[in-house]
Design a protein around this motif. Structure first.
Motif, PDB file in Angstrom:
ATOM      1  N   LYS A 143       0.903  -1.605  -0.058  1.00 58.41           N
ATOM      2  CA  LYS A 143      -0.216  -0.034  -0.154  1.00 58.41           C
ATOM      3  C   LYS A 143       1.179   1.531  -0.273  1.00 58.41           C
ATOM      4  CE  LYS A 143      -0.764  -0.458   4.854  1.00 58.41           C
ATOM      5  NZ  LYS A 143      -0.395  -2.283   5.112  1.00 58.41           N
ATOM      6  N   TYR A 144       2.204   0.940   0.457  1.00 65.61           N
ATOM      7  CA  TYR A 144       2.552   2.275   0.454  1.00 65.61           C
ATOM      8  C   TYR A 144       3.310   2.572  -0.516  1.00 65.61           C
ATOM      9  CZ  TYR A 144       2.530   1.449   5.717  1.00 65.61           C
ATOM     10  OH  TYR A 144       2.047   0.986   7.015  1.00 65.61           O
ATOM     11  N   PRO A 145       3.948   1.770  -1.058  1.00 66.94           N
ATOM     12  CA  PRO A 145       4.567   1.885  -2.902  1.00 66.94           C
ATOM     13  C   PRO A 145       3.342   2.669  -3.417  1.00 66.94           C
ATOM     14  CG  PRO A 145       5.018  -0.058  -2.205  1.00 66.94           C
ATOM     15  CD  PRO A 145       4.746   0.204  -1.006  1.00 66.94           C
ATOM     16  N   ILE A 146       2.007   1.737  -3.472  1.00 66.20           N
ATOM     17  CA  ILE A 146       1.061   2.098  -4.724  1.00 66.20           C
ATOM     18  C   ILE A 146       0.887   3.071  -4.281  1.00 66.20           C
ATOM     19  CG2 ILE A 146      -0.874   1.063  -5.001  1.00 66.20           C
ATOM     20  CD1 ILE A 146      -0.782  -1.501  -4.685  1.00 66.20           C
ATOM     21  N   ASN A 147       0.328   4.242  -2.989  1.00 69.72           N
ATOM     22  CA  ASN A 147       0.194   5.653  -2.955  1.00 69.72           C
ATOM     23  C   ASN A 147       1.073   6.494  -3.835  1.00 69.72           C
ATOM     24  OD1 ASN A 147      -2.214   4.779  -1.949  1.00 69.72           O
ATOM     25  ND2 ASN A 147      -1.939   4.380   0.051  1.00 69.72           N
ATOM     26  N   ASN A 148       2.266   5.421  -2.885  1.00 72.18           N
ATOM     27  CA  ASN A 148       3.597   6.800  -2.862  1.00 72.18           C
ATOM     28  C   ASN A 148       3.427   7.313  -5.080  1.00 72.18           C
ATOM     29  OD1 ASN A 148       4.684   7.334  -1.089  1.00 72.18           O
ATOM     30  ND2 ASN A 148       6.074   5.226  -0.620  1.00 72.18           N
ATOM     31  N   ILE A 149       3.038   5.622  -5.427  1.00 73.22           N
ATOM     32  CA  ILE A 149       3.823   5.337  -7.367  1.00 73.22           C
ATOM     33  C   ILE A 149       2.297   6.754  -7.263  1.00 73.22           C
ATOM     34  CG2 ILE A 149       2.919   4.779  -9.284  1.00 73.22           C
ATOM     35  CD1 ILE A 149       4.644   2.847  -8.275  1.00 73.22           C
ATOM     36  N   ILE A 150       1.227   6.386  -7.036  1.00 71.53           N
ATOM     37  CA  ILE A 150       0.292   6.969  -7.244  1.00 71.53           C
ATOM     38  C   ILE A 150       0.454   8.850  -7.188  1.00 71.53           C
ATOM     39  CG2 ILE A 150      -2.831   7.849  -7.029  1.00 71.53           C
ATOM     40  CD1 ILE A 150      -2.531   4.591  -6.304  1.00 71.53           C
ATOM     41  N   LYS A 151       0.698   9.677  -6.262  1.00 69.42           N
ATOM     42  CA  LYS A 151       1.034  10.727  -5.523  1.00 69.42           C
ATOM     43  C   LYS A 151       1.737  11.100  -5.968  1.00 69.42           C
ATOM     44  CE  LYS A 151       0.926  11.926  -1.153  1.00 69.42           C
ATOM     45  NZ  LYS A 151      -0.074  13.022  -1.336  1.00 69.42           N
ATOM     46  N   ASN A 152       2.802  10.126  -6.889  1.00 72.79           N
ATOM     47  CA  ASN A 152       3.862  11.038  -8.111  1.00 72.79           C
ATOM     48  C   ASN A 152       3.706  11.445  -8.976  1.00 72.79           C
ATOM     49  OD1 ASN A 152       6.354  10.932  -9.581  1.00 72.79           O
ATOM     50  ND2 ASN A 152       7.798   9.945  -7.744  1.00 72.79           N
ATOM     51  N   TYR A 153       2.685  11.063  -9.949  1.00 71.54           N
ATOM     52  CA  TYR A 153       2.106  11.172 -10.886  1.00 71.54           C
ATOM     53  C   TYR A 153       1.813  12.023 -10.972  1.00 71.54           C
ATOM     54  CZ  TYR A 153       3.553   7.033 -13.685  1.00 71.54           C
ATOM     55  OH  TYR A 153       4.249   6.209 -14.804  1.00 71.54           O
ATOM     56  N   GLU A 154       0.138  12.794  -9.192  1.00 73.76           N
ATOM     57  CA  GLU A 154      -0.232  13.311  -9.110  1.00 73.76           C
ATOM     58  C   GLU A 154       0.614  14.482  -8.796  1.00 73.76           C
ATOM     59  OE1 GLU A 154      -3.595  15.351  -6.505  1.00 73.76           O
ATOM     60  OE2 GLU A 154      -2.488  13.750  -6.088  1.00 73.76           O
ATOM     61  N   ALA A 155       1.862  14.077  -8.618  1.00 69.67           N
ATOM     62  CA  ALA A 155       3.084  15.672  -7.970  1.00 69.67           C
ATOM     63  C   ALA A 155       3.249  15.841  -9.773  1.00 69.67           C
ATOM     64  CB  ALA A 155       4.081  15.049  -7.250  1.00 69.67           C
ATOM     65  N   ARG A 156       3.679  15.102 -10.141  1.00 71.56           N
ATOM     66  CA  ARG A 156       3.687  15.250 -12.040  1.00 71.56           C
ATOM     67  C   ARG A 156       3.225  16.166 -12.891  1.00 71.56           C
ATOM     68  NH1 ARG A 156       6.761   9.774 -12.043  1.00 71.56           N
ATOM     69  NH2 ARG A 156       6.417  10.597 -14.916  1.00 71.56           N
ATOM     70  N   GLY A 157       1.676  15.843 -12.511  1.00 74.88           N
ATOM     71  CA  GLY A 157       1.187  16.183 -13.332  1.00 74.88           C
ATOM     72  C   GLY A 157       1.281  17.783 -12.644  1.00 74.88           C
ATOM     73  N   THR A 158       0.180  18.238 -11.527  1.00 76.95           N
ATOM     74  CA  THR A 158       0.272  19.133 -11.000  1.00 76.95           C
ATOM     75  C   THR A 158       1.732  20.055 -11.692  1.00 76.95           C
ATOM     76  OG1 THR A 158      -0.654  18.617  -9.219  1.00 76.95           O
ATOM     77  CG2 THR A 158       0.454  21.138  -9.361  1.00 76.95           C
ATOM     78  N   ILE A 159       3.071  19.671 -11.835  1.00 74.19           N
ATOM     79  CA  ILE A 159       4.070  20.068 -11.803  1.00 74.19           C
ATOM     80  C   ILE A 159       4.132  20.807 -13.545  1.00 74.19           C
ATOM     81  CG2 ILE A 159       6.639  20.714 -12.610  1.00 74.19           C
ATOM     82  CD1 ILE A 159       6.545  18.592 -10.001  1.00 74.19           C
ATOM     83  N   ALA A 160       3.348  19.990 -14.761  1.00 78.87           N
ATOM     84  CA  ALA A 160       3.329  19.940 -15.754  1.00 78.87           C
ATOM     85  C   ALA A 160       2.231  20.982 -15.969  1.00 78.87           C
ATOM     86  CB  ALA A 160       3.447  18.716 -16.568  1.00 78.87           C
ATOM     87  N   GLU A 161       1.023  21.083 -15.414  1.00 79.98           N
ATOM     88  CA  GLU A 161       0.063  21.683 -15.550  1.00 79.98           C
ATOM     89  C   GLU A 161       0.474  23.223 -14.758  1.00 79.98           C
ATOM     90  OE1 GLU A 161      -4.288  22.097 -14.522  1.00 79.98           O
ATOM     91  OE2 GLU A 161      -3.948  20.385 -14.091  1.00 79.98           O
ATOM     92  N   LYS A 162       0.595  23.552 -13.753  1.00 81.67           N
ATOM     93  CA  LYS A 162       0.806  24.396 -12.853  1.00 81.67           C
ATOM     94  C   LYS A 162       2.781  25.342 -13.840  1.00 81.67           C
ATOM     95  CE  LYS A 162      -3.249  24.405 -11.407  1.00 81.67           C
ATOM     96  NZ  LYS A 162      -4.532  25.088 -11.831  1.00 81.67           N
ATOM     97  N   LYS A 163       3.520  24.573 -13.333  1.00 78.29           N
ATOM     98  CA  LYS A 163       4.751  24.721 -13.739  1.00 78.29           C
ATOM     99  C   LYS A 163       5.372  25.025 -12.434  1.00 78.29           C
ATOM    100  CE  LYS A 163       4.609  24.016 -18.222  1.00 78.29           C
ATOM    101  NZ  LYS A 163       3.172  24.402 -18.202  1.00 78.29           N
ATOM    102  N   GLY A 164       4.436  24.428 -11.440  1.00 81.10           N
ATOM    103  CA  GLY A 164       5.419  25.199 -10.209  1.00 81.10           C
ATOM    104  C   GLY A 164       5.105  26.140  -9.432  1.00 81.10           C
ATOM    105  N   ALA A 165       5.634  26.702  -8.533  1.00 76.03           N
ATOM    106  CA  ALA A 165       5.667  28.496  -8.124  1.00 76.03           C
ATOM    107  C   ALA A 165       6.752  28.877  -8.877  1.00 76.03           C
ATOM    108  CB  ALA A 165       6.065  27.497  -6.792  1.00 76.03           C
ATOM    109  N   ILE A 166       6.208  29.858 -10.024  1.00 78.99           N
ATOM    110  CA  ILE A 166       7.716  30.406 -11.063  1.00 78.99           C
ATOM    111  C   ILE A 166       8.060  31.660 -10.206  1.00 78.99           C
ATOM    112  CG2 ILE A 166       6.569  29.290 -12.864  1.00 78.99           C
ATOM    113  CD1 ILE A 166       5.092  31.897 -13.365  1.00 78.99           C
ATOM    114  N   GLY A 167       7.757  32.357  -9.278  1.00 78.32           N
ATOM    115  CA  GLY A 167       7.937  33.716  -8.383  1.00 78.32           C
ATOM    116  C   GLY A 167       7.299  33.868  -7.346  1.00 78.32           C
TER     117      GLY A 167
END
Length: 459
Positions: free
Chosen positions: A228-252
């Motif tokens: 359950k831990y590694p599976i949850n980690n991967i799900i959150k990993n994809y969510e984080a990468r999707g957020t970075i791709a969409e929002k580009k993170g904090a740019i300033g």
């Protein structure tokens, strides 16, 4: 949480930003709620919670969230799907249970049932679904139907897979001394499309995995329970990468650039929220604004964040390796940026079949024979993987070994150490009635027969 209450053991373990584990060891007795007839909240009952799509999810490993894992963790779905595809590569064989030999045309009804277990599925579809459920849930219920008046399983008409997430199984508390799973079950309900049906538990055969039991004495624990831990980690990993791709993170940093008599202007919380809302409207899309208009004097301080420092891909790779090891799937068979040589691939495929697929097939075929009472009908069902290309070298070795063994058996017969039928058994052939004779006995019979047919022979 009152950690010192009697019969309560609560422990929080922070996994990542908003991921915690909460385990309890007292059923419906949290904080004395049971004494007050208050139903515990999901938060009080859950053993795990995490953030998903900005919502807190409370969950234990159940049939429902196992399906969620398969639908939201691509690597898990890929590994289990590939294992299931390898599993159904076994060719179905219906043999004589005594001799392990095939008799052409003798087992047509059995072969027809296995080729089409139910009107909606073929043999490969049926086996693949069962194997997937065994890997995910640790068990797979199958409803076995017989014509009216038949109870010996010699005329099975259909075998319907019952998805575990649609079943509600009420259990008895008995365990010691039971002989079948059915003796531990009080009632089985199947709910689908808003309709609930009570099923005949004696018509359901529960295929089970080879994993062990810890929390459930009725069925083995799912292999995913420790993942359950590694599976949850991967799900959150994809969510984080999707957020970075969409929002580009904090740019300033956007801050007020004006001053008043009191000093620097401070933006109110409402102004900050309005700025975020307005900023989301700007971009390069045709429907977005390209010109920024503000009534407040602002200044922008750009900041940068190295995505590689987050090591998202490295963490994902480590979690994938953990899943591969737990599910007994060679990591080299997954596509990676480093690539794998053909020799390594062949070795990995061979390992997959020898260490995982074939043992799983033996476990499944043993239970299938038990479910269909094949032994009472002098039938044996098994699955052959010898035709798999990566296993052909092993088959060559087996053939050479069989030739040596066959020559040894024939030698023993020629020297009157074993009978004709014993020789045939050693060659994996059916015995012949009346041929439990040694070579010298058959030679005498042949001589007598030839002598009686020869007009010149004397007594």
């Amino acid at each position: 949480i009152a950690t010192n209450r009697k019969n309560i053991a609560v422990k929080y373990l922070e996994l990542s930003n908003k991921v915690y584990i909460c385990s309890q060891m007292s059923k419906f007795n949290w904080f004395g709620l049971a004494k007050k007839n208050i139903i515990p909240t999901p938060e009080q009952q859950g053993i795990q919670f995490f953030d998903y799509n900005n919502q807190t999810v409370w969950t234990s490993l159940t049939e429902e969230n196992t399906a969620f894992y398969m639908q939201n963790c691509p690597q898990l779905a890929t590994i289990i799907n590939r294992k299931a595809s390898a599993f159904i590569n076994g060719k179905t064989e219906v043999l004589n249970s005594t001799t392990d030999n095939y008799v052409r045309g003798k087992y047509k009804e059995w072969e027809a049932l296995l080729a089409r277990p139910n009107p909606l599925q073929t043999d490969r579809q049926w086996r693949k679904q069962i194997y997937t459920y065994l890997q995910c849930y640790g068990y797979c219920p199958v409803l076995i139907k017989q014509p009216a008046g038949f109870t010996d399983f010699s005329r099975v008409t259909d075998m319907w897979i019952l998805p575990p997430q649609y079943l509600t199984i009420t259990k008895y508390s008995n365990y010691i001394g039971v002989k079948t799973i059915q003796e531990q079950i009080k009632e089985v309900k199947f709910t689908y499309g808003g309709t609930t049906t009570i099923l005949d538990k004696d018509s359901i055969f529960f295929f089970v995995d080879e994993s062990t039991n810890f929390d459930n004495l009725l069925f083995p624990d799912s292999k995913l329970s420790t993942l359950k831990y590694p599976i949850n980690n991967i799900i959150k990993n994809y969510e984080a990468r999707g957020t970075i791709a969409e929002k580009k993170g904090a740019i300033g940093i956007l801050s007020p650039d004006g001053n008043d008599v009191g000093g620097a202007t401070i933006a109110t919380p409402e102004q900050k929220e309005q700025l975020q809302t307005d900023y989301a409207k700007y971009g390069f899309s045709r429907k977005q604004w390209q010109l920024i208009i503000s009534t407040i004097s602002m200044k922008f301080t750009p900041i940068s964040m190295n995505i590689r420092d987050m090591m998202l891909l490295e963490m994902e790779n480590a979690d994938v390796i953990t899943i591969c090891n737990a599910l007994n799937y060679p990591y080299d068979l997954l596509g990676s940026e480093k690539g794998t040589t053909f020799s390594n691939l062949d070795g990995a495929k061979k390992m997959l079949y020898q260490d995982s697929i074939i043992p799983d097939s033996l476990n499944f075929s043993e239970q299938l024979n038990k479910a269909l009472h094949t032994k009472e009908n002098n039938v044996k069902i098994q699955y052959d993987y010898s035709w798999i290309p990566v296993l052909q070298s092993d088959e060559k070795t087996k053939a050479e070994t069989r030739k040596v063994q066959g020559d040894a058996v024939i030698h023993e017969y020629n020297n009157n150490a074993i009978t004709w039928n014993e020789m045939r058994q050693g060659l994996y052939l059916d015995t012949v009635q009346g041929m439990d004779l040694y070579k010298y006995q058959l030679d005498n019979l042949n001589n007598n027969t030839n002598g009686n047919n020869n007009p010149t022979a004397t007594s």
